[in-house]
Design an enzyme around this catalytic site. Structure first.
Site, short mmCIF file in Angstrom:
data_model
loop_
_atom_site.label_atom_id
_atom_site.label_comp_id
_atom_site.label_asym_id
_atom_site.label_seq_id
_atom_site.Cartn_x
_atom_site.Cartn_y
_atom_site.Cartn_z
N GLY A 57 17.80 -35.16 -16.60
CA GLY A 57 17.55 -36.33 -16.89
C GLY A 57 17.70 -37.45 -16.22
N GLY B 298 20.91 -29.72 -21.22
CA GLY B 298 20.05 -30.17 -20.12
C GLY B 298 18.91 -30.28 -20.55
N GLY B 299 17.66 -30.02 -19.75
CA GLY B 299 16.38 -30.12 -20.23
C GLY B 299 15.70 -28.71 -20.22
N ASP B 300 14.28 -28.77 -20.54
CA ASP B 300 13.57 -27.59 -20.60
C ASP B 300 13.80 -26.69 -19.42
OD1 ASP B 300 12.70 -28.19 -23.00
OD2 ASP B 300 11.02 -29.41 -22.08
N GLY B 301 13.70 -27.24 -18.03
CA GLY B 301 13.77 -26.55 -16.91
C GLY B 301 15.40 -26.01 -16.87
N PHE B 302 16.24 -26.31 -17.29
CA PHE B 302 17.79 -25.85 -17.33
C PHE B 302 17.70 -24.63 -18.28
CE2 PHE B 302 22.27 -26.03 -18.11
CZ PHE B 302 22.66 -25.72 -16.92
N GLU C 224 16.18 -21.76 -16.39
CA GLU C 224 16.76 -20.90 -15.89
C GLU C 224 17.88 -20.16 -16.48
OE1 GLU C 224 20.49 -22.37 -12.69
OE2 GLU C 224 19.00 -23.65 -12.88
#
Length: 598
Positions: A183, A238-242, A245
Site C-alpha cells: 500500500g 499487507g495486501g492481496d498480492g502479499f 505470495e
C-alpha cells in the site's frame, strides 16, 4: 441482600451459586462469582461471572450517562452483558487511580469541582463492540474494574482467564509476515497498531519483515511441515498480492492434485466426440476403486501435478496415493489471516466486510473461522510460440484478463505512486479502448443445464459461440451462511480419488465443489463498459445487469488467447499466460474471519 458502595472498599463478596450474602470463594470455573466493584467512568456495579460471560448490574446511574471511556473518547455505552466469546484478554493492573462516574459539565459547575477517582487495585477486561453505523466494524472495548482488596482482583483475573481457556479454536502461536512496502508503505505501522491486541490475548508471534519480493514465498516453500505445525496459522500484514505470495508458497509444495484439462485436451476431445465432453450419453458411471469421493478436482488425464510429481490417478481409475499426509489439506487447525495494509484489500473486504486492521486482528485472536475456496490456475503456454510447460499458481479472490491484466501490467511501471497507480494505469488502459479475442470453455453446471443458452447437450461452451447473456442472481456470503456452515467435501476425505465419468475416452470427475464466477464481457460501447466498471466498484452495485455481460458459475474453465500478448491479474499479481486452465477447490484453506454482516 443489598450491596452498597462499601462492599468494594472493605468487604469483598466472592460467592458461589448466586448467594450474595456468602463470603466463600471457589476455584471452579463453572461456579458463579459475584462482587461489588467500581467500573471506571461508570460507577458502582455488581459483576457476576456466569458460564458464558459476565453480567453487570449498575447500582447507581444518577451521576453518569452510561458511557465508558476507552482511551480519550467515550466510544461505547454501558452494557449489561459481556460474552466470553467476545473477550480476548484480561489483565491485572496493580494499585492505582480509577475514575468514578463521568460527570456532565452542568454537574461539574453545580458541584464546583470535577469527580475525583479512588486509589485501589484494578483489572481490565478487553473485548469489542460492533459499530452502530457499520456492523462489520469492530471497536475495541475496555472495561476497567477496581476493588480495595488485592485478592478479589486476582481471583477475578484467574477465573476469567480460566473461562477464556475453554474457548475453542483460538490461536496460541502465529507466524507473522509483514510487507513494509504494501500500500502506502504502511505495513510496519499497521502491525504496531494491532500488536498490543495479540499481546493482551497472550498469542505468541514470530514476526518476519520481508526484505524483497518473494521473501515470504521462499520462507513458506522451504519451511518444514513440522515447523509449520508448531504454529496455529500464518498472518499476512499487507495486501492481496502479499497474501497470494504466502498462499502459493504454502500450497505449491503441499497441495497435490491432478491438473484441470488443458485447452488442447478440449480441442482434441471436441474433434473426437463432437463436443460431448462431460456427460456420459448412456448415463453410465465408471466407479473408481477408491471410495472417497470429491477430494480430487475435475480431471485426471494430465501428466503432472504442479510440483514435478506424477498424478495420483492411473489410467484405469485406481488410486496411487502419494500425498504427504504430514500436512493434510484442508487443515482444521491451521489457518491464514490477513491484516489489511494494501492498496485494495479485496479478500479482507469479502471475508470481514471492512478494511479495518483492528477488526481483522480481533477476528484472529478470537479464533474466528471461514473456509476459503481457492482456484488452481495452470498456465500451459506463456506465448503462442512457447512449448507446453505447465506452471501452477493459486488465487484466492480474483483472476482477470484483458482490461484487468493490462491495468496490472501498466501499474507496475508506477509503483512509486502507491495505490494511486491503479487509478492512473486504469485510466490509461481504458482510454486505449482495446479489445481482446480469446476462446473460453467451461463446465456447465446443473443450474445452467436447466436454463440452457446454447445447444441442448453441449456441456462445453465457447465464447465465440455464445448466443446471449445469462443473468444469475448474485449470492453474497454472509456471517453463518448456509454454504459456509455446510461441511466442506474435503474435510473428511483425504484421498485424492473421485468418481470419474467416462465419455468417448475422456475421463471426467463428478464434483460437489464450490464455484468460480466466470464473467465474460463481449464487445460493447466504451461508455457502457465504463458504467459496468463503476457498478463493479460500487458497494451494492449491479455489474452483471448488462446485455454484454455473461455470468456463469462453474467449477473449471480453460482459456486460449488469440492475441500476441496475454496478461492476467491473479490477486493483484502479474501473470503471463497464452493458454491456461483453472479449477476451484472448495474450502481448501481456512481464514481467521467471521464473514461480512448485513
Amino acid at each position: 441482600m443489598e450491596i452498597n458502595r462499601e462492599d468494594y472498599i472493605s468487604d469483598p463478596k466472592i460467592v458461589e451459586s448466586g448467594n450474595v450474602g456468602g463470603a466463600t470463594s471457589s476455584s471452579s470455573s463453572s461456579s458463579v462469582l459475584k462482587s461489588a466493584l467500581l467500573l471506571e467512568n461508570v460507577g458502582d456495579v455488581v459483576l457476576t461471572l456466569n458460564s458464558d460471560g459476565l453480567s453487570l448490574e449498575l447500582l447507581d446511574s444518577s451521576h453518569n450517562d452510561g458511557s465508558i471511556i476507552s482511551g480519550i473518547k467515550p466510544v461505547q455505552k454501558f452494557v449489561n452483558e459481556i460474552k466470553f466469546s467476545d473477550v480476548y484478554g484480561v489483565e491485572f493492573i496493580n494499585y492505582g487511580l480509577i475514575n468514578g462516574p463521568r460527570q456532565s459539565k452542568s454537574e461539574q459547575c453545580f458541584q464546583g469541582r470535577a469527580s475525583h477517582g479512588s486509589e485501589m487495585y484494578r483489572f481490565t477486561v478487553h473485548s469489542f463492540q460492533k459499530s452502530r453505523s457499520q456492523p462489520c466494524l469492530w471497536v475495541l472495548a475496555v472495561y476497567s474494574f477496581g476493588h480495595k482488596d488485592l485478592q478479589t482482583c486476582r481471583t477475578w483475573v484467574d477465573r476469567i482467564n480460566a473461562s477464556l481457556n475453554l474457548e475453542r479454536g483460538r490461536p496460541e502461536n502465529l507466524l507473522v509476515f509483514i510487507n513494509p512496502m504494501s500500500g502506502k508503505a504502511s505495513g510496519r505501522r499497521t502491525w504496531e497498531t494491532v500488536a498490543p491486541i495479540f499481546s493482551r490475548a497472550k498469542v505468541k508471534t514470530k514476526v518476519i519483515v520481508t526484505e524483497r519480493a518473494g521473501h515470504a514465498f521462499d520462507v513458506m516453500t522451504s519451511a518444514a511441515n513440522n515447523e509449520l505445525k508448531s504454529y496455529n496459522g500464518v498472518i499476512a500484514v499487507g495486501g492481496d498480492g502479499f497474501f497470494n505470495e504466502i498462499l502459493n508458497g504454502f500450497l505449491l509444495s503441499r497441495h497435490k492434485a491432478p491438473y484441470p484439462p488443458s485447452p488442447s485436451d478440449i480441442v482434441h476431445s471436441d474433434q473426437r466426440s463432437g463436443n460431448s465432453l462431460f456427460r456420459n450419453p448412456n448415463g453410465r458411471v465408471t466407479e473408481a476403486t477408491c471410495q472417497n469421493e470429491d477430494h480430487s478436482p475435475l480431471l485426471s488425464n494430465s501428466v503432472y501435478n504442479g510440483t514435478g510429481l506424477a498424478n495420483f490417478r492411473t489410467e484405469d481409475g485406481t488410486c496411487n496415493i502419494g500425498q504427504d499426509f504430514e500436512f493434510p489439506l484442508p487443515s482444521e487447525q491451521f489457518r491464514f489471516g490477513i491484516i489489511p495494509a494494501g492498496s485494495t484489500d479485496a479478500i479482507v473486504m469479502c471475508t470481514t466486510g471492512t478494511r479495518d486492521p483492528i477488526t481483522s486482528a480481533l477476528n484472529i485472536v478470537l479464533g474466528k473461522k471461514v473456509c476459503l475456496d481457492i482456484a488452481q490456475v495452470v498456465r500451459w503456454k506463456t506465448t503462442t510460440a512457447s512449448d507446453i510447460e505447465p506452471y501452477v499458481r493459486y488465487a484466492a479472490s480474483f483472476a482477470g484478463y484483458g482490461f484487468y491484466g493490462d491495468v496490472i501490467a501498466e501499474s507496475e511501471k508506477y509503483r512509486w505512486m502507491g495505490p494511486k497507480r491503479y487509478d492512473y494505469a486504469g485510466t490509461k488502459v481504458f482510454l486505449r479502448h482495446c479489445s481482446y479475442e480469446a476462446e473460453v470453455a467451461y463446465i456447465e453446471t446443473e443450474s445452467e443445464e436447466a436454463n440452457p443458452t446454447v445447444e441442448k447437450g453441449q456441456l462445453f461452451s465457447r465464447l465465440r459461440k455464445r448466443q446471449g447473456p445469462k443473468k444469475s442472481e448474485r449470492v453474497v456470503c454472509r456471517t453463518n451462511c448456509g454454504v459456509c456452515n455446510s461441511k466442506s467435501d474435503y474435510m473428511s476425505k483425504r484421498s485424492p480419488c473421485s468418481t470419474p465419468y467416462s465419455s468417448s475416452g475422456t475421463r471426467w470427475l463428478r464434483s460437489k465443489d464450490g464455484f468460480l464466477h466466470l464473467l465474460m464481457i463481449r464487445d460493447c460501447p466504451h461508455a457502457l463498459y465504463l458504467w459496468h466498471l463503476t457498478q463493479l466498484a460500487k458497494k451494492g452495485g449491479q455489474p452483471l445487469n448488462f446485455e454484454f455481460v455473461e455470468h456463469h458459475k462453474t467449477p473449471a474453465f480453460t482459456f486460449t488467447s488469440f492475441g500476441k500478448q496475454s496478461v492476467w491479474n491473479l490477486d493483484g499479481e502479474l501473470f503471463h499466460a497464452h493458454q491456461l486452465s483453472a479449477q476451484v477447490f472448495r474450502g481448501l484453506v481456512s481464514l481467521f474471519a467471521s464473514g461480512p454482516e448485513v
